[in-house]
Structure formats: structure tokens, C-alpha cells
Design a protein around this motif. Structure first.
Motif, PDB file in Angstrom:
ATOM      1  N   UNK A 151       0.807  -1.215   0.000  1.00  0.00           N
ATOM      2  CA  UNK A 151       0.000   0.000   0.000  1.00  0.00           C
ATOM      3  C   UNK A 151       0.836   1.258   0.000  1.00  0.00           C
ATOM      4  N   UNK A 152       0.204   2.347  -0.454  1.00  0.00           N
ATOM      5  CA  UNK A 152       0.887   3.629  -0.592  1.00  0.00           C
ATOM      6  C   UNK A 152       0.860   4.402   0.727  1.00  0.00           C
ATOM      7  N   UNK A 153       2.003   4.990   1.076  1.00  0.00           N
ATOM      8  CA  UNK A 153       2.115   5.888   2.234  1.00  0.00           C
ATOM      9  C   UNK A 153       1.773   5.215   3.561  1.00  0.00           C
ATOM     10  N   UNK A 154       1.987   3.909   3.663  1.00  0.00           N
ATOM     11  CA  UNK A 154       1.627   3.207   4.887  1.00  0.00           C
ATOM     12  C   UNK A 154       2.633   3.426   6.010  1.00  0.00           C
ATOM     13  N   UNK A 155       3.854   3.843   5.685  1.00  0.00           N
ATOM     14  CA  UNK A 155       4.903   4.032   6.691  1.00  0.00           C
ATOM     15  C   UNK A 155       5.289   5.507   6.686  1.00  0.00           C
TER      16      UNK A 155
END
Length: 361
Positions: A151-155
Motif C-alpha cells: 500500500x501507498x504511504x503506509x509508513x
């Protein structure tokens, strides 16, 4: 020069918007209490155009400057690239008061901010965005992150910059598609907050693609004002700030399903806004005429209204990997009218699947 202030309890900052910000950049860095060792992160596109110039400005302000160019593109927003950057800033001798400058588009801004938030538990961070999308979206508001394969921008983190410098003249190096992707986010601001602004974009779309500086200045400043107003009320997305995600839920799924290659962010968000408007129609929240009005402005702004090479089931399943999904419930941003939205986590699966089918070409 236009100045927009992002007012926050602890970390307020200014966004400077003008045609040439060289003197303002020098003044800002001279007057700051930063350590005099600075680091610039750019990418293989922006570095060649602007890194030498920004380096010279910082040297004029009294700084020793080093930097690193990452590969252009979403694939660089990764933990692997972050590890490389950590090594570079350690070798450059950055301390807890050394400024790190993001010189580029959204990928550069996001990963540079992530490094700034986590290196030595936080160092000063300055944004010099070079794309229209970064001007109005990723450079403002303090969301920093890297992607994960799932997924995008999860961290990431919420970490505010010390300042944002938006030099409109940099837009002249961008192709029309990059202008269009910025307009995806700009149209969003009209849809969620300001009906008159939506009409202004529609009326001036041709001037935007002709690089009319007055119109560009107006749309950038108003977009930043809207985002600043929302972020100032809800810095860490506990409520109101979630409206900025309009179009992003399905938009992020489209990006993932096309490997972040076929559609850039603003294009995917545009398609996602069509899906959100479709859901709003099916939920009897808006007049039927609003959906074609949104599709029309996207067409004027050279943005797609449907996606291809996407499987409906895959897009639907991706929604549950989105960071806005809580307890298995998707938090949708839906329209009540152009300029008015609300949050809803009770949209029936059948309507969501119907919306996905609608936006697949």
C-alpha cells in the motif's frame, strides 16, 4: 509575493509564492538558527535543473551544502531509498539542527520529510517543490511517508516543514501532463471547499495550460489557503482533515493496480473523484447533473475520467489496505454539493462495486 500561513499550535510556518524567490530563500536561511551544514534531496529530473542553483543560494547564505539525487518516480519512495539517504546524511555530518531540503515533486518531498522526521528523531525540513502537484498538495500539511509493497504511504509521520518556497517560474519546465496532474488536486479543493473556486478553474483551464502566471498564482495560492485552513483545524487527521482524501480511496487503488506507472497521482485522483461522485449520486446526496459536471472539468483539464487495465475485484480488495480504512470500514468522503462534503463509513458494498464498474473503461 503571496504568503500563506499554516497556523498550528506548535509548528506554524509560511508558504511563499512568487515568480523568483532567490532573495527570500537566502534571507530565510541567513536568519534561521540552523546549523550551517545543509543537505539537498532532489531526483534525476529536478536535480539537473535546479540543484546547482539552490546550492549556490545556500552557499551565499553561509552554508556548506551536499546532496543526493534519487531516481525519479514513485518506485524511489521506499525503505530501500530511505536507507541510502540515511547513510548519505550521516556521512555528510548532519546534526540535529542541520536543515534538509526537498527539491522536487511529491516523491522527493515525501521521502525527504520522512528522513527529516526520523533522522536523529527530527531535523529541520524545508520544501522547495518543483511541480504543480507538489505546490498544492504534498509540500503543504506535513504528511511524510514511504510506500510499502502492500500500500501507498503506509509508513510515515506527521512532520511539518519550517517553510515552503513555491517558485512559479519552475512550472515552465513541465510538460502539459504534469500541469494536468496538479489540477487533479486543485479541482479537489473546489469540490470539497469552494464552489466559486471550482468555477474559476473551469473558466480558466485554457490559461492554465498556457502558463498564465496570474492564473497559476491564483490557483496555487487558493489551493494552499484551503489546505492550510483544513490542516490548521486538524493537523493529524482526527476529523476534518480527512476531507482532503476526496477521490483518494479509489485513486490509490488505481495507482497500485497499474504499478504506479500508467497513471500519475492527479490522474488517479481524478478518476477516484468520479467514483466518489457516482457513489454520492447513488446515495441520493447530490443531483445527477453534478457527476457530468465533474467529468467535464476533468476533460477540460486533460485528466482521464475512467481507467483501463484494472480489474474491479482487485480495486475493491485494495480499498481494505488503505490507511483510511478503520476496523474493516472504509471512510468515504462524499459530496453534498460542489464545495460541500461529509465523511461516511456506511456505503453498501453493492454501490462501491457499481462505482468501480462505472470508472473502468
Amino acid at each position: 509575493m503571496k504568503t500563506v500561513q499554516v497556523k498550528l499550535p506548535d509548528n506554524s510556518y509560511d508558504i511563499y509564492i512568487d515568480n523568483n524567490l532567490d532573495d527570500k530563500i537566502i534571507e530565510f536561511f541567513r536568519q534561521s538558527n540552523f546549523s550551517r551544514t545543509a543537505f539537498i534531496v532532489s531526483d534525476s529530473n529536478t536535480g539537473a535543473l535546479y540543484q546547482e542553483k539552490i546550492t549556490q543560494l545556500l552557499q551565499t547564505a553561509g552554508y556548506t551544502v551536499t546532496g543526493y539525487m534519487i531516481s525519479a518516480g514513485e518506485a524511489s519512495k521506499s525503505m530501500e531509498t530511505a536507507q541510502i539517504l540515511y547513510t548519505e546524511v550521516i556521512n555528510a555530518g548532519l546534526d540535529r539542527k542541520s536543515p534538509i531540503i526537498a527539491l522536487g515533486g511529491g516523491v522527493v518531498g515525501d521521502i525527504t520529510g520522512f528522513i527529516a522526521a526520523t533522522y536523529m528523531r527530527g531535523i529541520p525540513f524545508i520544501q522547495i517543490p518543483t511541480s504543480l502537484l507538489a505546490h498544492v498538495d504534498s509540500s503543504v500539511g506535513g504528511k511524510v511517508a514511504v510506500n510499502h509493497p502492500l500500500g501507498k504511504n503506509l509508513i510515515g509521520a506527521f512532520y511539518q516543514p519550517k517553510a515552503v518556497f513555491i517558485d512559479i517560474s519552475m512550472l515552465k519546465t513541465l510538460p502539459p501532463r504534469e500541469i494536468a496532474t496538479g489540477l487533479g488536486e486543485i479541482i479537489k479543493y473546489g469540490l470539497i471547499y469552494d464552489k466559486e473556486f471550482f468555477s474559476y478553474i473551469e473558466d480558466n483551464s485554457a490559461k492554465i495550460f498556457n502558463y498564465n502566471e496570474n492564473v497559476l498564482s491564483q490557483i496555487i495560492a487558493r489551493s494552499c489557503e484551503i489546505k492550510a485552513a483544513v490542516v490548521s483545524t486538524d493537523e493529524k487527521e482526527n476529523g476534518l482533515r480527512a476531507i482532503l482524501n476526496f477521490g483518494h480511496t479509489i485513486g490509490h487503488a488505481i495507482e497500485r493496480e497499474t504499478n504506479y506507472i500508467k497513471y500519475n497521482h492527479g490522474e488517479a485522483v481524478g478518476i477516484g473523484m468520479v467514483a466518489a461522485a457516482f457513489i454520492s449520486v447513488k446515495m441520493n446526496l447530490i443531483e445527477n447533473s453534478i457527476l457530468p459536471a465533474i467529468e467535464h472539468i476533468l476533460q477540460l483539464c486533460q485528466l482521464p475520467q475512467k481507467c483501463s487495465n484494472c480489474a474491479a475485484d482487485a480495486i475493491y480488495n485494495d480499498l481494505f489496505h488503505d490507511k483510511k480504512t478503520i476496523g474493516g470500514k472504509i471512510n468515504w468522503v462524499l459530496l453534498d454539493d460542489i464545495g460541500q462534503v461529509h465523511l461516511d463509513n456506511n456505503v453498501p458494498e453493492s454501490i462501491v462495486r457499481e462505482a468501480i464498474d462505472y470508472i473502468i473503461a
